[in-house]
Enzyme design. Structure first.
Site, short mmCIF file in Angstrom:
data_model
loop_
_atom_site.label_atom_id
_atom_site.label_comp_id
_atom_site.label_asym_id
_atom_site.label_seq_id
_atom_site.Cartn_x
_atom_site.Cartn_y
_atom_site.Cartn_z
N HIS A 157 0.87 -1.30 -0.07
CA HIS A 157 -0.08 0.00 -0.15
C HIS A 157 0.89 1.20 0.07
O HIS A 157 2.12 1.31 0.44
CB HIS A 157 -0.85 0.04 1.25
N ASP A 217 2.95 -4.25 7.71
CA ASP A 217 1.82 -3.54 7.69
C ASP A 217 0.61 -4.50 8.07
O ASP A 217 0.34 -5.48 7.16
CB ASP A 217 1.75 -2.93 6.34
N GLN A 236 -4.76 -5.20 6.80
CA GLN A 236 -5.54 -6.08 6.27
C GLN A 236 -5.65 -7.41 6.83
O GLN A 236 -6.47 -8.42 6.60
CB GLN A 236 -5.47 -6.24 4.60
N LYS A 266 -10.52 -0.56 10.33
CA LYS A 266 -10.59 -1.87 9.54
C LYS A 266 -11.07 -2.80 10.35
O LYS A 266 -11.83 -3.76 9.50
CB LYS A 266 -9.63 -2.13 8.72
N CYS A 309 -4.90 2.69 -3.53
CA CYS A 309 -3.63 2.95 -2.86
C CYS A 309 -2.50 2.02 -3.34
O CYS A 309 -1.52 1.86 -2.37
CB CYS A 309 -3.65 3.02 -1.60
#
Length: 417
Positions: free
Chosen positions: A134, A211, A214, A237, A375
């Site tokens: 991202h 990261d 997700q 999220k 993104c």
């Protein structure tokens, strides 16, 4: 806290997913006169009533600033804020004093970039990224590279959208000082083997940044078992409020890193001839935080924990299998990202139809999906495309919604010729 409807029995039995769905007020509404089908959870997750009520309750009953007052409201606000830290730590199997509360993954990665990387990296060093990152895990490293002379190297993908692990290992050379990698791709759904990646990186003395945006909403995450140096997560999220998130970091890094932003609360003593900074993690939490948001995030963690993340993952995998089966029946539809074990994210294009046109017409049918570049410009460039549609599922979706989505997709495709 348990789900508001008691959707999971106290004995840990099967989850009643229909009752879970009833916990989400927004999912009950209509869009353009049709029942809403919300397939954009990779963009932001919907909020259960328990989270909405926690934010509302903070402002109605506990509103005060944190760590600054000895009165009752100040103590209650501070406890709600700090309890979010403790809950996140327990949820991810780390220690609370290693959790920096912040506005989300973007802030967390920038904190690492400016507070850890910028003072340490120099010309001749290399930052290793992957093609699927991202922008929030690309742009901060570019800014560091511009200021330090550090090079950026990119690990490419295999045709199915999985990471080329052989290339990754080959690029772990002596000049690489930092590796930044997504746990789960927001476009492809690819789940990277971050535990194995971090273990290999550490053999080469490479610091690792994961990261987790997700991953956190969709599967069990044990940060201690992953073995990274830094793990970034975002609250909105994972059923929490916007403007919330956290950075986990190894204690030795937090102690060695200088503050990123200066102000109140991150200090022990201020004089004009110098300042004594607070201990970590507080030295990275300057100013008044989103206290109500973290009260909500604590409620979101409680909610997900009560459901059980293994149950959440299994539910979403069942939904994904159904969606993939139905999409395979549509002529001219191509899915981008077919790695084994992927998360419930499907990026696709339909021959002869622009992604934005598809998404706009689907919205008329009450279906919310994402269209655009997500993104992730470098990733789409690698595929040789400008945009895709993206349907991203969550545990609160249903098999009936998948059928409604596919029916709507067939209808709007016909309108586009």
């Amino acid at each position: 806290m348990t789900p508001a409807t008691g959707a999971r029995p106290a004995d840990g039995g099967p989850v009643d997913w229909a009752r879970v769905r009833d916990d989400f007020p927004l999912l009950q509404r209509q869009v353009n006169g049709k029942p809403l089908v919300y397939f954009d959870s990779a963009n932001t997750g919907q909020k259960p009533a328990a989270v909405i009520e926690a934010v509302n309750d903070f402002y109605r009953q506990h509103n005060a600033n944190v760590s600054r007052a000895v009165h009752t409201l100040g103590g209650e606000a501070t406890e709600l804020y700090e309890s979010a830290r403790r809950k996140l730590a327990r949820f991810t199997n780390v220690r609370p004093e290693e959790v920096v509360l912040c506005s989300g993954t973007t802030f967390a990665i920038n904190l690492v970039a400016y507070s850890w990387a910028l003072p340490r990296l120099k010309a001749g060093d290399t930052i290793l990224l992957t093609r699927m990152e991202h922008h929030a895990n690309i742009v901060p490293w570019q800014l560091v590279a511009q200021r330090t002379g550090t090079r950026i190297e990119v690990v490419e993908l295999l045709p199915d959208g999985s990471l080329d692990l052989d290339m990754l290992r080959a690029k772990m050379t002596a000049d690489v000082k930092l590796l930044a990698v997504a746990h789960v791709s927001n476009v492809l759904g690819t789940v990277n083997p971050v535990r194995e990646i971090c273990r290999e990186a550490h053999r080469h003395g490479i610091v690792t940044v994961v990261d987790g945006s997700q991953a956190m909403p969709h599967r069990p995450v044990d940060i201690a078992a992953i073995g990274c140096d830094f793990y970034a997560l975002t609250g909105h999220k994972m059923c929490g409020p916007t403007g919330t998130g956290a950075l986990w970091a190894r204690r030795q890094h937090l102690e060695a890193m200088p503050p990123f932003i200066g102000g109140g609360e991150m200090i022990k003593e201020v004089r004009f001839d110098g300042t004594v900074f607070n201990d970590a993690p507080q030295k990275f939490e300057a100013g008044t935080p989103n206290i109500a948001g973290f009260a909500g995030l604590g409620a979101a963690v409680d909610y997900l924990d009560a459901l059980g993340m293994a149950n959440v993952e299994a539910r979403e995998q069942a939904l994904l299998a159904h969606l993939e089966e139905e999409l395979a029946k549509i002529d001219g539809l191509r899915v981008y990202g077919t790695a084994p074990g992927k998360a419930a994210v499907v990026s696709f294009l339909v021959e002869g139809a622009h992604a934005h046109d598809l998404a706009t017409l689907l919205d008329i049918e009450g279906v919310a999906i994402r269209s655009g570049q997500h993104c992730a410009h470098p990733l789409l460039q690698w595929f040789g495309i400008g945009t895709t549609c993206r349907a991203s599922l969550a545990f609160y979706n249903t098999h009936g919604e998948i059928e409604a989505f596919v029916a709507a997709l067939r209808k709007v495709r016909g309108l586009l010729g």
